[in-house]
Design a protein around this motif. Structure first.
Motif, short mmCIF file in Angstrom:
data_model
loop_
_atom_site.label_atom_id
_atom_site.label_comp_id
_atom_site.label_asym_id
_atom_site.label_seq_id
_atom_site.Cartn_x
_atom_site.Cartn_y
_atom_site.Cartn_z
N UNK A 1 0.87 -1.18 0.00
CA UNK A 1 0.00 0.00 0.00
C UNK A 1 0.90 1.22 0.00
N UNK A 2 0.50 2.26 -0.77
CA UNK A 2 1.35 3.43 -0.95
C UNK A 2 0.59 4.72 -0.67
N UNK A 3 1.35 5.72 -0.25
CA UNK A 3 0.81 7.06 -0.19
C UNK A 3 0.53 7.54 -1.61
N UNK A 4 -0.48 8.35 -1.77
CA UNK A 4 -0.83 8.84 -3.11
C UNK A 4 0.34 9.59 -3.74
N UNK A 5 1.13 10.25 -2.93
CA UNK A 5 2.22 11.09 -3.45
C UNK A 5 3.34 10.27 -4.10
N UNK A 6 3.41 8.97 -3.80
CA UNK A 6 4.50 8.16 -4.36
C UNK A 6 3.98 7.02 -5.23
N UNK A 7 2.68 6.84 -5.28
CA UNK A 7 2.10 5.73 -6.03
C UNK A 7 2.51 5.82 -7.50
N UNK A 8 2.95 4.69 -8.02
CA UNK A 8 3.39 4.65 -9.41
C UNK A 8 4.86 4.99 -9.61
N UNK A 9 5.49 5.54 -8.59
CA UNK A 9 6.93 5.89 -8.67
C UNK A 9 7.78 5.05 -7.73
N UNK A 10 7.24 4.70 -6.59
CA UNK A 10 7.98 3.93 -5.58
C UNK A 10 7.46 2.50 -5.53
N UNK A 11 8.36 1.56 -5.20
CA UNK A 11 7.98 0.17 -5.03
C UNK A 11 8.61 -0.38 -3.76
N UNK A 12 7.78 -0.92 -2.88
CA UNK A 12 8.28 -1.55 -1.66
C UNK A 12 8.29 -3.06 -1.88
N UNK A 13 9.31 -3.70 -1.35
CA UNK A 13 9.40 -5.15 -1.44
C UNK A 13 10.20 -5.67 -0.25
N UNK A 14 10.16 -6.97 -0.06
CA UNK A 14 10.91 -7.55 1.05
C UNK A 14 11.46 -8.91 0.65
N UNK A 15 12.55 -9.28 1.30
CA UNK A 15 13.14 -10.60 1.13
C UNK A 15 13.27 -11.21 2.52
N UNK A 16 12.36 -12.10 2.85
CA UNK A 16 12.36 -12.67 4.21
C UNK A 16 13.55 -13.60 4.45
N UNK A 17 14.19 -14.06 3.39
CA UNK A 17 15.39 -14.90 3.58
C UNK A 17 16.60 -14.06 3.96
N UNK A 18 16.52 -12.76 3.66
CA UNK A 18 17.62 -11.85 3.97
C UNK A 18 17.26 -10.85 5.07
N UNK A 19 16.06 -10.97 5.63
CA UNK A 19 15.60 -10.04 6.67
C UNK A 19 15.74 -8.59 6.22
N UNK A 20 15.34 -8.32 4.99
CA UNK A 20 15.54 -6.99 4.42
C UNK A 20 14.28 -6.52 3.69
N UNK A 21 14.01 -5.24 3.84
CA UNK A 21 12.93 -4.59 3.09
C UNK A 21 13.57 -3.50 2.24
N UNK A 22 13.00 -3.30 1.05
CA UNK A 22 13.55 -2.36 0.09
C UNK A 22 12.51 -1.30 -0.28
N UNK A 23 13.01 -0.17 -0.73
CA UNK A 23 12.15 0.85 -1.31
C UNK A 23 12.83 1.36 -2.57
N UNK A 24 12.29 0.97 -3.70
CA UNK A 24 12.80 1.45 -4.98
C UNK A 24 12.08 2.74 -5.31
#
Length: 127
Positions: free
Chosen positions: A59-82
């Motif tokens: 889920x994204x704020x309207x101000x970043x929707x379509x430009x930002x992408x959040x993802x996670x890798x549970x095998x690496x205990x890491x979350x990303x924000x592109x």
């Protein structure tokens, strides 16, 4: 206890891209909903994006929707924000946060009542 450490911030020109990372300590990373928030000078902290425990719901704020992408890798205990197509108004300190959730794997949280917070990483977008 969960410790969160962000990285990947920096100075970028408008229209450019950055990828933020947030590494979490602990063995129960997959029990936490993860979120990104930001705070610009003189402004309140604002929600940016959130991802469910299994990574399938976002889920994204309207101000970043379509430009930002959040993802996670549970095998690496890491979350990303592109972050693509960055704008000067995206300039802020970006913090990741973790919220323990006993609810289903698809739940996300856009409110700031998270349990753990990182120190943040500075993102500066020049015009």
């Amino acid at each position: 206890q969960v410790q969160l450490v962000e990285s990947g911030g920096g100075l970028v020109q408008a229209g450019g891209s950055l990828r933020l990372s947030c590494a979490a300590s602990g063995r129960t990373f997959s029990s936490y909903v993860m979120g990104w928030f930001r705070q610009a000078p003189g402004k309140e902290r604002e929600f940016v994006a959130t991802v469910s425990k299994n990574g399938f719901s976002t889920y994204y704020a309207d101000s970043v929707k379509g430009r930002f992408t959040i993802s996670r890798d549970n095998t690496k205990n890491t979350v990303y924000l592109r972050m693509n197509s960055l704008k000067p108004e995206d300039t802020a300190v970006y913090c990741c946060a973790a919220k323990y959730s006993a609810r289903g794997d698809s739940y996300v949280y856009a409110t700031p009542d998270y349990d753990y917070w990182g120190q943040g990483t500075q993102v500066t977008v020049s015009s």
